[in-house]
Design an enzyme around this catalytic site. Structure first.
Site, PDB file in Angstrom:
ATOM      1  N   TYR A 317       7.407   7.719  13.090  1.00  0.00           N
ATOM      2  CA  TYR A 317       6.300   8.056  12.183  1.00  0.00           C
ATOM      3  C   TYR A 317       5.019   7.409  12.681  1.00  0.00           C
ATOM      4  CZ  TYR A 317       7.308   3.437  10.133  1.00  0.00           C
ATOM      5  OH  TYR A 317       7.531   2.104   9.940  1.00  0.00           O
ATOM      6  N   GLU A 399      -0.672  -9.478 -16.600  1.00  0.00           N
ATOM      7  CA  GLU A 399      -2.059  -9.738 -16.974  1.00  0.00           C
ATOM      8  C   GLU A 399      -2.571 -10.994 -16.280  1.00  0.00           C
ATOM      9  OE1 GLU A 399      -3.999  -7.816 -18.302  1.00  0.00           O
ATOM     10  OE2 GLU A 399      -2.985  -6.543 -19.744  1.00  0.00           O
TER      11      GLU A 399
END
Length: 421
Positions: A317, A399
């Site tokens: 690839y 968070e």
């Protein structure tokens, strides 16, 4: 590789008024993230993930189409105005998670060769999808603020380099409106709440090859009757290490890594073949061509020196270079200063990691900007043991990681679309 050919539309960029993310949306954002993290899927096998994304877009009333197999494209139309693209990749990795979070992955998957493996979102793509879905929800609920079209690209198969190309080949830009710019972002080791950008080259080309060496099998006590592919391979791999140190100019960048080597079944048999895989990272077109040509030259020459048949070289690839449009990057940096605070917007350096994101803007010849956001709290950052991407412990704190990523996405999109008074 994205391109800045032609006139960049950056003159249309403005510092947006980015709405806050409502508390109920932030709660849903966390639920989406935990669901995605608990249900990872391997590259180009993201069937349930795609269905989940479609369900979320249906809930928001956003039209969508499938593209590239397990890719999903949402099209959020809101009257006349600019078209902006934003990409989030959705695939996971064959990694067994080692975190202690209650939503840790215990999923299993099957590789293309039939091997069953554990699966984990060890590169944080679950945060990418969550952030873009959250931004889409905010935009869909606040259409009085902006006008135009947002193309939401939920891309499969980034880890194998197959996904972006598959979407383009499947007619992505026939199925969706053509954006004037495409944005993307990625979570990285770093302080949550911060983002980092670089103008120009941002991520490297990556080329991967599988090389099969051929020899003549013999008894281990009769090496004179053999052509030993292991010795041949050892000479090749050792000599490959000299390419970067002796052929590439010191101020240019390149990496040549041999990641696997397999040969033989028993210690007293010289085998008839050996196989290795290698990975190459480069930042410049001419260096890439130079390095790949040198690798091929060395492989063929060492085989000839061994009296062996010509090796088989298979290109596995290629990832494109990822290039940030300078004007668009500067404009986005200024917008992020306004929404996240200048102290939270950092300048970074180009990375030798790779992304297939560049296929998406290149197919249209439009500019792009790709940036990074941190995923760990200050204690983890200071510990010296912060997990890196593809680690079994790479689990960003929700968070402010998710909030920052969603706000950054909203900033980029709203800086391009039309603003209503």
């Amino acid at each position: 590789m994205s391109t800045s050919a032609g006139t960049s539309p950056s003159t249309q960029t403005s510092v947006p008024q980015v709405p806050e993310i409502p508390a109920e949306v932030r709660e849903r954002m966390l639920e989406v993230y935990q669901h995605l993290h608990s249900h990872p899927e391997l590259s180009m096998q993201e069937h349930r993930t795609a269905e989940f994304i479609e369900t979320q877009l249906d809930r928001l009333g956003i039209e969508h189409v499938r593209c590239g197999g397990t890719g999903v494209v949402g099209i959020l139309r809101n009257g006349d105005g600019p078209v902006v693209g934003f990409r989030a990749d959705s695939d996971a990795l064959p990694i067994e998670e080692e975190s202690e979070v209650p939503y840790r992955s215990t999923a299993r998957g099957t590789l293309p060769d039939g091997t069953e493996v554990p699966v984990m979102h060890g590169c944080g793509h679950d945060t990418h999808v969550t952030a873009l879905l959250t931004a889409a929800e905010v935009l869909a609920a606040d259409t009085a603020r902006w006008s135009g079209t947002v193309v939401l690209i939920f891309q499969p198969g980034e880890e194998t380099g197959a996904g972006a190309a598959a979407m383009v080949e499947d007619g992505l830009w026939d199925k969706a409106p053509h954006p004037e710019i495409v944005y993307g972002q990625h979570v990285m080791p770093g302080l949550a709440g911060t983002v980092s950008l670089v103008s120009g080259p941002v991520m490297a080309y990556a080329d991967s090859w599988k090389v099969t060496l051929f020899g003549e099998q013999s008894h281990g006590s009769q090496p004179q009757d053999s052509i030993d592919p292991i010795v041949q391979g050892a000479h090749i791999i050792t000599r490959l290490q000299g390419i970067v140190s002796r052929e590439v100019a010191p101020l240019r960048s390149a990496v040549v890594t041999v990641g696997t080597f397999h040969a033989g079944l028993k210690e007293n048999i010289i085998p008839d073949r050996a196989e290795f895989t290698l990975n190459v990272r480069t930042m410049d077109d001419d260096v890439r061509e130079q390095v790949l040509a040198a690798i091929r030259r060395i492989i063929l020459a060492e085989a000839q020196a061994s009296g062996a048949p010509e090796p088989q070289i298979e290109e596995l690839y290629t990832f494109p270079k990822n290039l940030n449009d300078p004007e668009a990057t500067q404009a986005l940096t200024e917008a992020l200063h306004s929404t996240l605070g200048e102290e939270n917007v950092l300048e970074t350096e180009p990375k030798m990691g790779s992304e297939d994101f560049g296929h998406l803007p290149t197919a249209l010849g439009v500019p792009s900007v790709f940036w990074f956001y941190g995923g760990f709290d200050q204690q983890t950052v200071d510990s010296g043991t912060m997990p890196v991407n593809h680690s079994p412990r790479f689990v960003p704190v929700p968070e402010p990681t998710l909030w920052t990523a969603a706000r950054a996405a909203l900033t980029a999109i709203l800086s391009r679309v039309g603003h209503r008074p």
